[in-house]
Design a protein around this motif. Structure first.
Motif, mmCIF file in Angstrom:
data_model
loop_
_atom_site.group_PDB
_atom_site.id
_atom_site.type_symbol
_atom_site.label_atom_id
_atom_site.label_comp_id
_atom_site.label_asym_id
_atom_site.label_seq_id
_atom_site.Cartn_x
_atom_site.Cartn_y
_atom_site.Cartn_z
ATOM 1 N N ILE B 22 0.865 -1.188 0.000
ATOM 2 C CA ILE B 22 0.000 0.000 0.000
ATOM 3 C C ILE B 22 0.896 1.230 0.000
ATOM 4 O O ILE B 22 1.992 1.224 0.557
ATOM 5 C CB ILE B 22 -0.905 0.060 1.260
ATOM 6 C CG1 ILE B 22 -0.044 -0.126 2.512
ATOM 7 C CG2 ILE B 22 -2.042 -0.935 1.188
ATOM 8 C CD1 ILE B 22 -0.617 0.433 3.746
ATOM 9 N N SER B 23 0.415 2.299 -0.631
ATOM 10 C CA SER B 23 1.242 3.514 -0.636
ATOM 11 C C SER B 23 0.578 4.569 0.243
ATOM 12 O O SER B 23 -0.659 4.636 0.316
ATOM 13 C CB SER B 23 1.377 4.033 -2.060
ATOM 14 O OG SER B 23 0.322 4.931 -2.345
ATOM 15 N N SER B 24 1.414 5.331 0.918
ATOM 16 C CA SER B 24 0.877 6.377 1.798
ATOM 17 C C SER B 24 0.096 7.398 0.966
ATOM 18 O O SER B 24 -0.865 7.995 1.464
ATOM 19 C CB SER B 24 2.018 7.038 2.568
ATOM 20 O OG SER B 24 3.098 7.320 1.716
ATOM 21 N N ALA B 43 5.096 5.130 10.232
ATOM 22 C CA ALA B 43 6.469 4.886 10.738
ATOM 23 C C ALA B 43 6.432 4.724 12.254
ATOM 24 O O ALA B 43 7.113 3.865 12.809
ATOM 25 C CB ALA B 43 7.381 6.042 10.330
ATOM 26 N N VAL B 44 5.567 5.510 12.929
ATOM 27 C CA VAL B 44 5.482 5.457 14.401
ATOM 28 C C VAL B 44 5.081 4.037 14.846
ATOM 29 O O VAL B 44 5.512 3.561 15.895
ATOM 30 C CB VAL B 44 4.443 6.493 14.907
ATOM 31 C CG1 VAL B 44 4.019 6.197 16.344
ATOM 32 C CG2 VAL B 44 4.988 7.900 14.797
ATOM 33 N N THR B 45 4.247 3.346 14.051
ATOM 34 C CA THR B 45 3.792 2.016 14.486
ATOM 35 C C THR B 45 4.893 0.986 14.271
ATOM 36 O O THR B 45 4.769 -0.152 14.699
ATOM 37 C CB THR B 45 2.558 1.546 13.698
ATOM 38 O OG1 THR B 45 2.936 1.255 12.348
ATOM 39 C CG2 THR B 45 1.462 2.561 13.722
ATOM 40 N N GLY B 46 5.975 1.400 13.545
ATOM 41 C CA GLY B 46 7.089 0.451 13.442
ATOM 42 C C GLY B 46 7.208 -0.222 12.088
ATOM 43 O O GLY B 46 8.179 -0.925 11.846
ATOM 44 N N VAL B 47 6.260 -0.012 11.192
ATOM 45 C CA VAL B 47 6.375 -0.672 9.890
ATOM 46 C C VAL B 47 7.239 0.199 8.978
ATOM 47 O O VAL B 47 7.185 1.419 9.067
ATOM 48 C CB VAL B 47 4.983 -0.924 9.273
ATOM 49 C CG1 VAL B 47 4.254 0.380 8.969
ATOM 50 C CG2 VAL B 47 5.075 -1.761 8.014
ATOM 51 N N THR B 48 8.089 -0.410 8.150
ATOM 52 C CA THR B 48 8.935 0.386 7.270
ATOM 53 C C THR B 48 8.492 0.183 5.830
ATOM 54 O O THR B 48 8.163 -0.926 5.417
ATOM 55 C CB THR B 48 10.413 -0.041 7.375
ATOM 56 O OG1 THR B 48 10.441 -1.441 7.473
ATOM 57 C CG2 THR B 48 11.121 0.594 8.539
ATOM 58 N N GLY B 49 8.503 1.301 5.072
ATOM 59 C CA GLY B 49 8.135 1.247 3.665
ATOM 60 C C GLY B 49 9.347 0.903 2.816
ATOM 61 O O GLY B 49 10.478 1.065 3.254
ATOM 62 N N LEU B 50 9.112 0.402 1.619
ATOM 63 C CA LEU B 50 10.212 0.071 0.696
ATOM 64 C C LEU B 50 10.180 1.084 -0.443
ATOM 65 O O LEU B 50 9.081 1.436 -0.916
ATOM 66 C CB LEU B 50 10.040 -1.362 0.165
ATOM 67 C CG LEU B 50 10.029 -2.448 1.272
ATOM 68 C CD1 LEU B 50 9.662 -3.817 0.708
ATOM 69 C CD2 LEU B 50 11.402 -2.511 1.949
ATOM 70 N N PRO B 51 11.374 1.534 -0.892
ATOM 71 C CA PRO B 51 11.408 2.544 -1.963
ATOM 72 C C PRO B 51 10.613 2.057 -3.182
ATOM 73 O O PRO B 51 10.673 0.886 -3.552
ATOM 74 C CB PRO B 51 12.893 2.665 -2.286
ATOM 75 C CG PRO B 51 13.611 2.087 -1.116
ATOM 76 C CD PRO B 51 12.684 1.097 -0.476
ATOM 77 N N ARG B 52 9.846 2.994 -3.809
ATOM 78 C CA ARG B 52 9.030 2.761 -5.005
ATOM 79 C C ARG B 52 7.908 1.747 -4.808
ATOM 80 O O ARG B 52 6.933 1.744 -5.542
ATOM 81 C CB ARG B 52 9.914 2.283 -6.208
ATOM 82 C CG ARG B 52 10.677 3.423 -6.881
ATOM 83 C CD ARG B 52 11.346 2.924 -8.150
ATOM 84 N NE ARG B 52 12.253 1.809 -7.868
ATOM 85 C CZ ARG B 52 13.423 1.940 -7.233
ATOM 86 N NH1 ARG B 52 13.812 3.163 -6.835
ATOM 87 N NH2 ARG B 52 14.194 0.907 -6.992
ATOM 88 N N LEU B 53 7.960 0.833 -3.773
ATOM 89 C CA LEU B 53 6.903 -0.178 -3.617
ATOM 90 C C LEU B 53 5.846 0.300 -2.629
ATOM 91 O O LEU B 53 4.657 0.078 -2.775
ATOM 92 C CB LEU B 53 7.501 -1.487 -3.089
ATOM 93 C CG LEU B 53 8.087 -2.431 -4.133
ATOM 94 C CD1 LEU B 53 8.842 -3.575 -3.471
ATOM 95 C CD2 LEU B 53 6.980 -3.006 -5.012
ATOM 96 N N GLY B 54 6.303 0.943 -1.509
ATOM 97 C CA GLY B 54 5.349 1.355 -0.471
ATOM 98 C C GLY B 54 5.458 0.433 0.743
ATOM 99 O O GLY B 54 6.477 -0.216 0.960
ATOM 100 N N PHE B 55 4.405 0.370 1.567
ATOM 101 C CA PHE B 55 4.437 -0.446 2.800
ATOM 102 C C PHE B 55 3.833 -1.828 2.519
ATOM 103 O O PHE B 55 2.787 -1.920 1.880
ATOM 104 C CB PHE B 55 3.608 0.227 3.898
ATOM 105 C CG PHE B 55 4.161 1.554 4.369
ATOM 106 C CD1 PHE B 55 3.804 2.739 3.736
ATOM 107 C CD2 PHE B 55 5.045 1.592 5.444
ATOM 108 C CE1 PHE B 55 4.325 3.949 4.163
ATOM 109 C CE2 PHE B 55 5.567 2.813 5.875
ATOM 110 C CZ PHE B 55 5.212 3.993 5.234
#
Ligand SMILES: NC(=O)c1ccc[n+]([C@@H]2O[C@H](COP(=O)([O-])OP(=O)(O)OC[C@H]3O[C@@H](n4cnc5c(N)ncnc54)[C@H](O)[C@@H]3O)[C@@H](O)[C@H]2O)c1
Ligand SMILES: NC(=O)c1ccc[n+]([C@@H]2O[C@H](COP(=O)([O-])OP(=O)(O)OC[C@H]3O[C@@H](n4cnc5c(N)ncnc54)[C@H](O)[C@@H]3O)[C@@H](O)[C@H]2O)c1
Lengths: 201, 201
Positions: B22-24, B43-55
């Motif tokens: 999913i993208s922000s 980000a506060v919940t601890g999940v990290t997004g990946l460049p160009r892909l999203g979370f």
């Protein structure tokens, strides 16, 4: 009544072979007895023979069992009158299924000699005497895991044929003993797992 | 953090539709928010997004649940600290599955305010306050049958999602509540029945 267990074994063999009626003459011949004595013994247990046919095999087997008190599947004893054991002693729900706990046994001097909800808590050393006398065949194990196997062995040697095991120990017993394990922790874990599945959908 | 539950509902919808990322930006557009705020919240919940892909969608859902404390499937409360309830409070076996009973509730003044094996027994009137605060979602019902439905209703209204029911009452609850019934009397009756089957063979 030493003859009754002999008839019982023979009748079970005949039932196994598919016979539906048995004659006192056949039993008498196998055991080298007087047919009149055999007929009298069977009559005492309450089963009635039919003219020319003999005694219904299944009915004869069950009335001998009944007469000997060997078919008692409704009384139970409990070993380990601790917190779970005492909760079970007080539960009326067993009566609805015609079941009742008739005596409890423990090694802790603090509970031996007490009455818990109408049931005597006796010393474990009495069990081997009481169980055969009361013809009890169901045993409930609510002792700590470390004592479980030893308690099960003593139950079996005193005539217990069915064990309701609350401990986490896998009991090893002879083939003709029925075991039913209750795993409360696993039951709660299943609920917790179902709850987390709910989260995923 | 009022926004997190909104993200959660959207993400669940996307996961349901088969999205793996999913993208922000998409979340921001749907909820008419600034994408930077959405990215910061996630980000506060601890999940990290990946460049160009999203979370990663699933990971984002679970870390929001975690952060909100809504995925607590290991703590339980117990209502009815009577003989069975107190036996369950003292049982270490639940810890092996990572489960623990964190508080107990009762109406009997004789037990309210006591500690049973390290667990506080509180007044039933406190339940509606304590359950949401401790984010507990598992409830154990060991009250008499006459009080079972009322206690279940109060559990559900305070946020309980899974009920472990020891009473003989068939509880009626909303569809999204998981119920697990423990029928000890039936378990003993099954053993007794198996024993009588043994007699017949
Ligand atoms: N409490 C629970 O809710 C619960 C739930 C599931 C399973 N269990 C299991 O049930 C068993 C009992 O748990 P509890 O919480 O009642 O423990 P407990 O310590 O309160 O009770 C155990 C009782 O067994 C007695 N005992 C010990 N050795 C004995 C022996 N050799 N012969 C006869 N009696 C003996 C003790 O004196 C004590 O009274 C444990 O194996 C436990 O794992 C308990
Ligand atoms: N004891 C057992 O071994 C056993 C076995 C199977 C099922 N059960 C079932 O578990 C339940 C409890 O049995 P028990 O033997 O512990 O009974 P119990 O009477 O010893 O305990 C019941 C407890 O519930 C409390 N209570 C009553 N109304 C309440 C309410 N509205 N809110 C909160 N607490 C309330 C009482 O004050 C008491 O402490 C019963 O429904 C019984 O059918 C018991």
């Amino acid at each position: 009544m030493k003859r009754l267990p002999l008839y019982l074994r023979l009748i079970r063999g005949l039932v196994h072979d598919g016979e539906t009626y048995i004659s006192s003459a056949v039993l008498a011949k196998e055991l080298n007895l007087d047919p009149i004595v055999v007929r009298k013994d069977l009559a005492v247990t309450g089963v009635t023979g039919l003219p020319r046919l003999g005694f219904p095999a299944k009915a004869a087997e069950l009335s001998i069992l009944n007469f000997l008190g060997w078919n008692n599947t409704t009384d139970a004893i409990l070993c380990g009158a601790g917190s779970l054991g005492r909760a079970l002693l007080g539960y009326d729900g067993f009566k609805q299924h015609g079941l009742s706990i008739v005596a409890a046994f423990d090694v802790n001097p603090g509970v031996i000699g007490t009455m818990e909800r109408g049931v005597h808590v006796l010393s474990m050393s009495e069990m081997e005497k009481i169980v055969p006398r009361m013809r009890v065949r169901l045993g409930i194990v609510t002792v700590p895991a470390s004592a479980a196997q030893e308690v099960a062995d003593r139950m079996v040697s005193s005539g217990i044929k069915g064990i309701w095991n609350f401990t986490p120990v896998k009991l090893s017993v002879p083939d003709d003993i029925v075991i039913q394990r209750v795993d409360l922790a696993a039951s709660l874990a299943v609920l917790s797992h179902n709850l987390s599945l709910l989260d995923r959908h």
